[in-house]
Motif scaffolding. Structure first.
Motif, PDB file in Angstrom:
ATOM      1  N   THR A  48       0.833  -1.197   0.000  1.00 34.49           N
ATOM      2  CA  THR A  48       0.000   0.000   0.000  1.00 34.49           C
ATOM      3  C   THR A  48       0.869   1.248   0.000  1.00 34.49           C
ATOM      4  O   THR A  48       1.996   1.239   0.500  1.00 34.49           O
ATOM      5  N   TYR A  66      -3.577  10.545  -1.947  1.00 33.44           N
ATOM      6  CA  TYR A  66      -3.290   9.529  -2.971  1.00 33.44           C
ATOM      7  C   TYR A  66      -3.260   8.174  -2.282  1.00 33.44           C
ATOM      8  O   TYR A  66      -2.611   8.007  -1.245  1.00 33.44           O
ATOM      9  N   SER A  67      -3.956   7.194  -2.859  1.00 34.26           N
ATOM     10  CA  SER A  67      -4.026   5.868  -2.252  1.00 34.26           C
ATOM     11  C   SER A  67      -3.809   4.799  -3.307  1.00 34.26           C
ATOM     12  O   SER A  67      -4.419   4.846  -4.391  1.00 34.26           O
ATOM     13  N   TYR A  68      -2.943   3.882  -2.976  1.00 37.47           N
ATOM     14  CA  TYR A  68      -2.733   2.710  -3.833  1.00 37.47           C
ATOM     15  C   TYR A  68      -2.815   1.462  -2.969  1.00 37.47           C
ATOM     16  O   TYR A  68      -2.239   1.397  -1.867  1.00 37.47           O
ATOM     17  N   SER A 124      -2.649  -2.928  -3.467  1.00 39.45           N
ATOM     18  CA  SER A 124      -2.361  -3.997  -4.426  1.00 39.45           C
ATOM     19  C   SER A 124      -3.585  -4.854  -4.713  1.00 39.45           C
ATOM     20  O   SER A 124      -3.737  -5.367  -5.823  1.00 39.45           O
ATOM     21  N   THR A 150      -8.311   8.596  -3.931  1.00 42.17           N
ATOM     22  CA  THR A 150      -7.383   9.549  -4.517  1.00 42.17           C
ATOM     23  C   THR A 150      -8.184  10.790  -4.845  1.00 42.17           C
ATOM     24  O   THR A 150      -9.107  10.740  -5.661  1.00 42.17           O
ATOM     25  N   PHE A 167      -8.225   5.076  -8.254  1.00 37.79           N
ATOM     26  CA  PHE A 167      -7.229   4.436  -9.104  1.00 37.79           C
ATOM     27  C   PHE A 167      -7.177   2.923  -8.898  1.00 37.79           C
ATOM     28  O   PHE A 167      -6.771   2.183  -9.781  1.00 37.79           O
ATOM     29  N   ASN A 168      -7.580   2.471  -7.713  1.00 38.64           N
ATOM     30  CA  ASN A 168      -7.476   1.041  -7.441  1.00 38.64           C
ATOM     31  C   ASN A 168      -8.473   0.210  -8.248  1.00 38.64           C
ATOM     32  O   ASN A 168      -8.251  -0.955  -8.501  1.00 38.64           O
TER      33      ASN A 168
END
Length: 932
Positions: free
Chosen positions: A480, A499-501, A503, A524, A545-546
């Motif tokens: 993450t 902003y978030s990512y 997997s 995000t 974005f995920n």
């Protein structure tokens, strides 16, 4: 009336010169002499001259005689002591210098030099902050004293100047050395050439300026002068030698040694078998403005260690300059024990005192736990006044799902040093899980004057086969990234970014359960807003974005709509029509780029632009004892596309559509109270006050021009339909007095609130909940009750819902709280949710002794359920009793660490574990990675 500071500036420019007032500052306040006068500061010295008591404050001077408050770098006060003994009034002359601020009932002025004459009937109160008042027999003719005397000689009532005072020449200042006080059982002295030697034996105490020495014996060398001064205490001190239980104190530092030799003139010396103890100072921000801006939600909070000591030890410590020490083969530790539990051992250690910082640097370091080395560092730099630890936190144990594990947090700035430590933290996460692999991450937190935020990262190469509920792991590279930032911009604008990512959608649930269950959704987004008076403008860009919902599991149905972008304008409570009406409005233009759902939608989501505007006019008035606020509201919403309902099955790509919702209603309330002379010893009731507030809220939306099923559903605005709601409520509060006579405090003995929700036409209320849009149409009663039975026992029953149509509770909770801090506290509670759960909750914490504490808890659900799949692949629920969680924690408090042993059973996650946790005192309990 408050007068803005600009008024004083204009007055100064018009009437007087650049540094004085046309009107006396103190004469504007009536009877000021009857207010107490107080003086405080970091270090205060005093002496008496010509019947006047003089106080000199060398740092952080503060003067108070209400309504005036004065702060300055330094100050001198002349208190006419002998006149005060003979007359009713006393005069206090004050001279302040360096960043002088005068505050008066919200107004303030800033200068560099200020002289004022106060009068007082109550005397003067002097309060030094750091050490006792230093008393001198002769006047101390320092620069600030001489400048103050020069201004006093002018005979003026006040002197205000914004000019920085020029430095005086050495001839204007007395060159006398500050006295050296010597106390001992035996003192002898003689002259040897150009030196005078003083030998003090037995219980010796030497005091000079901000330095004191305690020892068994001390030798002092003074420089002899041409003038015949018989008292060596007034001669310039040159060298000191002390031995036998030597303790030397300088400001916040303590030097302990067997022997100390120091050349005072050259500021050099040597300490034998010594230890330096330096105190951590409170870190003060440059401005309090940043503290008013609350940081975004964070899984880890900053901590402080103010008041904790740090130690540097060595067989030989050399003083090589002012505030500079060198140690060969020394030790650095925060443990004050003779044999520290942990320490760094370095071949070459340097301690440099720079202003508010004490920097310890060392080469070729080994980190020891007790007597055993466990790590090696080639270079180490620590600011010990900030009490920084290289190893912030560590934990080890075993879990049935993760196997044996060890989790550590390392402070990288503690090892590298640098000014960035003053405004940021950089933490390295290093973890090992036997069944899952190695995990690592970096957490960076920053806080500047007008911006702050944090970046958290984590990565693990997952060797496991499945997550919770036996969901297979598709990709072993999991992790993450989360960045949240806030920036205060000019002209009242504020920028927030995230902003978030992730997997995969199950990563948070597996490794960061607290964030998954309790914190806000990962997204995000860019959010820009400005609030000015009663209006606000916002700009939002929100994209996922995920490609999946980040915080929910398969049993929930939350919808997530992307806004690319949304622009809104709000007017909040703007008075109109000569304040007879109040106008509130919210308008927004939004472009939705689809949404994410956990269940397959019946209608495919399309990209749609929406214009929405809701406007309300209310007319609050108060006839007699009643508060009445009728209102009318209209909402207009337009869509670029709608759902095509021409066929039997709804399809997308319908025509553009719009709708109007018209509503009206009112709010009514009234407040009443009454006192009762009722006393009861057992419940400690000392009279009662009953506060009674009946309320009535009514809202009816009879006009809805388009059914919500004909438009795309992105949030609660799209789900609004005809509603008809009436709420009848009563708030009750019983208050009493508790405490010792003269120190009683008001206590809310009982709080009892009831709200009855009625839906006359079965048109209910619409809320955007975690399971999508919640529609409530059954009449129900909301009940909140709390009673502080005694100072220790409280009964709580809140957020209860009684369904009056089915005549049963939908939600019912109750509990007993027992608080006898700090010794023990308990909680026994029950929460019932119809057709879902019936849970017993037990929690307790008990302090066994000063060093030991035990706590535990239990959650057991008598109406839990599990999903059962039959032969036809149909899923059904089966009720069963189930233990939700059991835990037991035993904590041991060391001098500056807390050690904990935890046993935990978590049947919901199919996990049982034990772990050991070592945490520094003062560190807020962090949310744990993994299941913790």
């Amino acid at each position: 009336m408050r007068i803005p500071p600009i008024f004083f500036v204009l007055t100064v420019l018009f009437f007087m010169s650049g540094y004085s007032y046309a009107e006396s500052l103190l004469t504007r306040v009536k009877d000021i002499e009857q207010r107490p006068f107080s003086l405080s500061g970091n270090r205060i010295a005093t002496w008496k001259k010509d019947g006047i008591r003089v106080f000199a404050v060398q740092k952080d001077a503060r003067i108070l005689q209400w309504p005036f408050q004065i702060t300055a770098d330094t100050a001198v006060c002349w208190f006419h002591e002998e006149e005060a003994a003979q007359q009713k009034e006393a005069i206090v002359e004050v001279y302040c210098e360096g960043k002088v601020t005068i505050l008066e009932e919200g107004n303030y002025e800033q200068f560099e030099q200020v002289y004022l004459r106060f009068e007082t009937l109550t005397g003067i109160v002097v309060n030094p902050d750091v050490q006792p008042i230093e008393t001198y027999e002769v006047a101390q003719e320092t620069e600030i004293v001489l400048r103050g005397e020069e201004i006093r000689s002018m005979g003026r009532e006040e002197y205000l100047s914004a000019e920085i005072p020029a430095k005086m020449s050495p001839s204007d200042v007395s060159q006398k050395e500050e006295m050296v006080d010597i106390l001992a059982d035996s003192i002898d002295s003689w002259e040897d050439g150009d030196k005078r030697i003083v030998v003090a034996l037995g219980n010796v105490k030497v005091k000079k300026e901000d330095m004191t020495i305690d020892a068994d014996s001390v030798i002092l060398w003074f420089d002899a002068t041409e003038s015949d001064i018989s008292a060596e205490e007034k001669l310039p001190l040159r060298e000191i030698y002390a031995e036998g239980n030597v303790a030397m104190r300088r400001k916040d530092d303590l030097l302990i040694a067997d022997k100390i030799f120091e050349n005072v003139k050259e500021e050099r010396g040597i300490l034998i078998n010594s230890k330096i103890k330096t105190k951590i100072q409170e870190k003060r921000d440059k401005t309090d403005v940043a503290s008013e801006m609350k940081a975004p939600s964070r899984k880890e909070k900053r901590f402080t260690f103010e008041g904790f000591p740090a130690y540097v030890k060595g067989e030989e410590i050399r003083r090589v300059g002012k505030g500079k020490y060198e140690i060969t083969n020394g030790k650095i530790s925060a443990c004050g024990y003779g044999h520290p539990h942990y320490h760094f051992k370095g071949k070459k250690i340097r301690l440099a005192q720079r202003g508010v910082h004490n920097i310890v640097s060392s080469t070729n370091n080994s980190f020891y736990l007790d007597r055993y080395p466990i790590a090696y560092l080639p270079y180490l730099s620590l600011d010990v006044r900030r009490k920084e630890r290289l190893l912030r936190d560590w934990q080890f144990g075993s879990s049935s799902r993760f196997g044996s594990f060890i989790r550590t947090d390392w402070d990288l700035f503690a090892a590298t040093g640098g000014n960035q430590k003053d405004w940021s933290d950089l933490i390295l996460n290093l973890d090992y899980l036997q069944e899952r692999g190695l995990g690592t991450g970096l957490d960076f937190e920053y806080n500047r004057e007008d911006l702050f935020g944090y970046i958290d990262t984590y990565y693990i190469k997952d060797h496991g086969d499945s997550d919770i509920n036996d969901v297979p792991i598709e990709n072993e590279d999991r992790g993450t990234i989360l960045w949240r930032h806030r920036h205060q911009l000019p002209y009242d604008w504020r920028l927030e970014m995230e902003y978030s990512y992730l997997s995969d959608p199950r990563f948070l649930r597996e490794y960061f359960r607290h964030e998954f269950k309790q914190e806000k959704d990962r997204e995000t987004a860019l959010y820009l807003r400005r609030i000015h008076d009663t209006s606000a403008e916002t700009f939002v860009v929100n994209e996922q974005f995920n490609g999946f919902d980040t915080t929910v599991d398969s049993l929930r149905e939350r919808r997530y709509a992307e806004r690319l972008p949304e622009i809104s304008y709000r007017i909040i409570g703007e008075p109109i029509a000569d304040n007879r009406l109040v106008f509130t409005s919210e308008s927004a233009a939004t472009y939705f780029n689809g949404s994410f759902e956990r269940i397959d939608p019946e209608v495919e989501n399309e990209s749609v632009a929406r214009m929405d505007s809701v406007n309300r006019i209310s007319m609050p008035f108060k006839p007699g004892i009643f508060n009445i606020n009728p209102f009318a509201e209209g909402r207009v919403t337009a869509y670029t596309e709608s759902i095509d309902t021409s066929d039997a099955v709804d399809e997308a790509n319908g025509p553009a559509a719009g709708r109007f919702i018209g509503s009206f209603g009112f709010d009514w309330s009234s407040t009443h109270w009454r006192n009762y002379s009722y006393y009861q010893d057992f419940l400690k009731i000392n009279r009662l006050r009953h506060i009674f507030v009946p309320e009535l809220r009514y809202m009816y939306s009879p006009i809805v021009t388009k059914d919500p099923n004909e438009v795309y559903q992105y949030d609660s605005v799209d789900a609004l339909d005809s509603s008809h709601v009436a709420v009848i409520g009563v708030k009750n509060k019983l208050q009493t007095k508790r405490g010792e006579p003269g120190l009683e405090k008001t206590v809310d003995f009982i709080n009892f609130n009831v709200d009855y929700y009625l839906f006359p036409s079965k048109a209910g209320i619409y809320n955007d909940g975690i399971n999508g849009i919640i529609i409530r149409k059954d009449n129900f009663v909301n009940i909140d009750f709390r009673s502080q039975l005694t100072d220790i026992v409280a009964f709580v029953s809140e957020r209860n819902e009684f369904n009056t149509e089915k005549f049963q509770f939908d939600v019912l909770s109750s509990g007993l709280e027992f608080y006898n801090l700090p010794d023990w506290q308990y909680f026994i509670g029950h929460r019932f949710i119809r057709d879902i759960s019936s849970t017993i909750i037990l929690a307790a914490e008990y302090t066994i002794s000063e060093k030991w504490k035990v706590m535990g808890g239990e959650m057991y659900d008598f109406k839990s359920f599990e999903l059962i799949e039959d032969e036809n692949d149909n899923i059904d629920r089966e009720n069963k009793s189930q233990n939700l969680k059991t835990y037991l924690v035993l904590s041991r408090y060391f001098h500056d660490w807390i050690g904990s042993f935890t046993l935990e059973l978590d049947p919901v996650r199919d996990d049982s574990s034990y772990r050991f946790d070592i945490t520094p005192k003062g560190l807020e309990r962090k949310t744990r990675r993994f299941w913790f």
